[in-house]
Enzyme design. Structure first.
Site, PDB file in Angstrom:
ATOM      1  N   ARG A  57      11.621   3.297   3.575  1.00  0.00           N
ATOM      2  CA  ARG A  57      10.955   2.483   4.728  1.00  0.00           C
ATOM      3  C   ARG A  57      12.126   1.610   5.086  1.00  0.00           C
ATOM      4  O   ARG A  57      12.857   1.046   4.273  1.00  0.00           O
ATOM      5  CB  ARG A  57      10.044   1.555   4.198  1.00  0.00           C
ATOM      6  N   LYS A  87      25.235  -6.372  -0.591  1.00  0.00           N
ATOM      7  CA  LYS A  87      26.898  -6.398  -0.465  1.00  0.00           C
ATOM      8  C   LYS A  87      27.431  -5.645   0.754  1.00  0.00           C
ATOM      9  O   LYS A  87      28.625  -5.640   0.776  1.00  0.00           O
ATOM     10  CB  LYS A  87      27.156  -5.670  -1.883  1.00  0.00           C
ATOM     11  N   HIS A 118       5.446   6.244  11.449  1.00  0.00           N
ATOM     12  CA  HIS A 118       4.844   6.017  10.028  1.00  0.00           C
ATOM     13  C   HIS A 118       4.011   7.211   9.774  1.00  0.00           C
ATOM     14  O   HIS A 118       2.873   7.092   9.544  1.00  0.00           O
ATOM     15  CB  HIS A 118       4.177   4.822   9.796  1.00  0.00           C
ATOM     16  N   ARG A 142       0.751  -1.279  -0.063  1.00  0.00           N
ATOM     17  CA  ARG A 142       0.095   0.063  -0.223  1.00  0.00           C
ATOM     18  C   ARG A 142       0.781   1.335   0.103  1.00  0.00           C
ATOM     19  O   ARG A 142       0.579   2.157  -0.999  1.00  0.00           O
ATOM     20  CB  ARG A 142      -0.897   0.025   1.136  1.00  0.00           C
ATOM     21  N   THR A 143       1.814   1.391   0.732  1.00  0.00           N
ATOM     22  CA  THR A 143       2.600   2.542   1.202  1.00  0.00           C
ATOM     23  C   THR A 143       3.266   2.739  -0.312  1.00  0.00           C
ATOM     24  O   THR A 143       3.205   4.040  -0.757  1.00  0.00           O
ATOM     25  CB  THR A 143       3.402   2.557   2.405  1.00  0.00           C
TER      26      THR A 143
END
Lengths: 306, 156
Positions: free
Chosen positions: A103, A82, A131, A53-54
């Site tokens: 995120r 890496k 958030h 969704r985000t």
């Protein structure tokens, strides 16, 4: 907004919130007015954790403003695999983009990343931290359904690790809102969030059961109790069962009660609730696009400085 | 001149940390990253009689002057401490520690999932509140046992 980055809901004043929500409402009414507003602008989507969704709503929001998005892809296919540090990753991506959405699984990651970049950065979830863009669309949904003053909001579920809860509860302190928190003892609000709410003078009460306070609520915000937080399956099942909503549960609620959920849900809201007028969680998800368009517009335009 | 002042003056160059709360001397050494392996000459007095504190500890470190960040964090575990800088047998500076507004790069955040505990080029930063410390990245509190959160990498 005067902020260069959006890291925490604690940054948001009532005026900031109202400006974004008002702008989102304008955009929602007539998206054509902003169709080419940020043509040529590139937004980097940096998701170190899975997101549907985000990520998709930021992607859509930028494109509907006329801009483009770039995506670092999965962590497995990136330089992170890496051993590259987050600080290096965002400094490199800063050179490709005009703004960045991040995120990351670690608390404080967005704040740290923002110290290394000069383009606006939006925290799209930092572990169990914050958030804030989700909070803006939550507030938009609450305002549309119940208004934002003189209301009683119940927030139920995993309050300890629920970043949407941490952001929302803080943002609600800007308004005349009575907040009730409902959770198992083991998933109560973290001490740091309770401290901030106390410092902000919030009207807050904590409960282990919904039944006692349900009739008072104008909004019930449900979050998922996550199985992985419990040491054994039996303990999870005992607790989770206590925090499930079905139409019968809502018999005691106000007719006007708005039920929200940041999604995805598992079984904490019975699909039968979807058919009741209480259900607003899909509308809430839809609101993510106009709200994030308004947010990106403010950050890319320098807010009040434009 | 008291016996204590006489002892202080015997250091040629370095720092004397006086009026440390009794029992905190070894934590002071940990903050300074001193475990003997660096070759510093260190003297520790523990549970020494004190007019002001009743009992106190004293730490003397030769050929080392404390940095401001070290003094900052010392104030958390030894708020009554005085820092005496000694050069050529003379006390050239005598300062009380002051409670700082922030402590940077000295303590580890107790939240293992805090970004400052990852492999990132960032120092821990804590805001000092009236009743504890708070991580500026993840918001986690340290209310007590500050010495237990001293960044292990500071020890040799």
């Amino acid at each position: 907004m005067r902020h260069d980055h959006l890291i925490s809901a604690a940054q948001l004043s009532r005026a900031d919130i109202e400006a974004v929500l008002d702008r989102a409402a304008e955009i929602d009414d007539d998206p054509a007015t902003v169709r080419e507003r940020h043509a040529g602008t590139v937004l980097a989507l940096c998701f170190f954790e899975p997101s549907t969704r985000t990520k998709m709503s930021f992607d859509t929001a930028m494109k509907r403003l006329g801009g483009e998005t770039i995506d670092m892809g999965s962590v497995e296919s990136s330089s992170v695999k890496k051993g590259e540090s987050l600080a290096d990753t965002v400094r490199v991506i800063e050179g490709y983009a005009d703004a960045m959405v991040l995120r990351h699984p670690s608390e404080g990651s967005a704040k740290m990343a923002s110290e290394f970049v000069g383009v606006p950065l939006v925290n799209a979830g930092d572990g169990a931290g914050q958030h804030p863009s989700q909070t803006l669309l939550d507030l938009y949904t609450i305002r549309e359904n119940a208004g934002l003053d003189d209301i009683t909001v119940g927030i139920m579920g995993d309050l300890k690790y629920g970043r949407t809860v941490h952001s929302l509860s803080m943002a609600l302190t800007n308004f005349d809102v009575r907040q009730h928190f409902v959770s198992p003892e083991s998933l109560r609000l973290p001490r740091s969030v309770r401290y901030d709410l106390h410092e902000a003078g919030a009207q807050v009460r904590e409960h282990e059961e919904l039944a006692g306070i349900l009739p008072e609520l104008d909004v019930l915000y449900v979050t998922r109790i996550q199985r992985e937080r419990f040491p054994d399956e039996r303990e999870y099942r005992e607790v989770a069962g206590e925090y499930q909503i079905d139409p019968e549960t809502l018999d005691e609620a106000k007719e006007s009660l708005t039920v929200m959920h940041p999604l995805p849900r598992v079984d904490e809201i019975d699909p039968a609730v979807d058919e009741t007028p209480h259900a607003q969680y899909f509308e809430q998800a839809h609101n993510g696009v106009p709200v994030r368009m308004a947010l990106l517009d403010a950050l890319l335009s320098g807010g009040e400085r434009r | 001149m008291s016996d204590h002042e006489l002892r202080v003056s015997k250091i040629r160059n370095g720092t004397v940390i006086d009026h440390v709360a009794a029992g905190q001397a070894l934590n002071v050494l940990t903050i300074l990253g001193i475990d003997g392996s660096g070759g510093e000459s260190v003297s520790v007095g523990m549970n020494v009689p004190s007019g002001r504190l009743g009992r106190k500890d004293i730490v003397k470190v030769e050929d080392r002057e404390l940095s401001p960040s070290e003094v900052d964090v010392l104030s958390l575990i030894a708020p009554e401490a005085t820092i005496n800088i000694v050069r050529d047998y003379e006390v050239v500076e005598k300062n009380r520690v002051e409670r700082p507004e922030r402590v940077v790069g000295v303590l580890s955040c107790p939240n293992h999932n805090c970004i400052t505990n990852g492999d990132e080029p960032v120092a821990s930063k804590f805001t000092v509140l009236p009743d504890g410390l708070r991580c500026e990245y993840c918001g986690t509190f340290i209310r007590e046992s500050f010495a237990g959160h001293i960044d292990g990498s500071r020890s040799a």
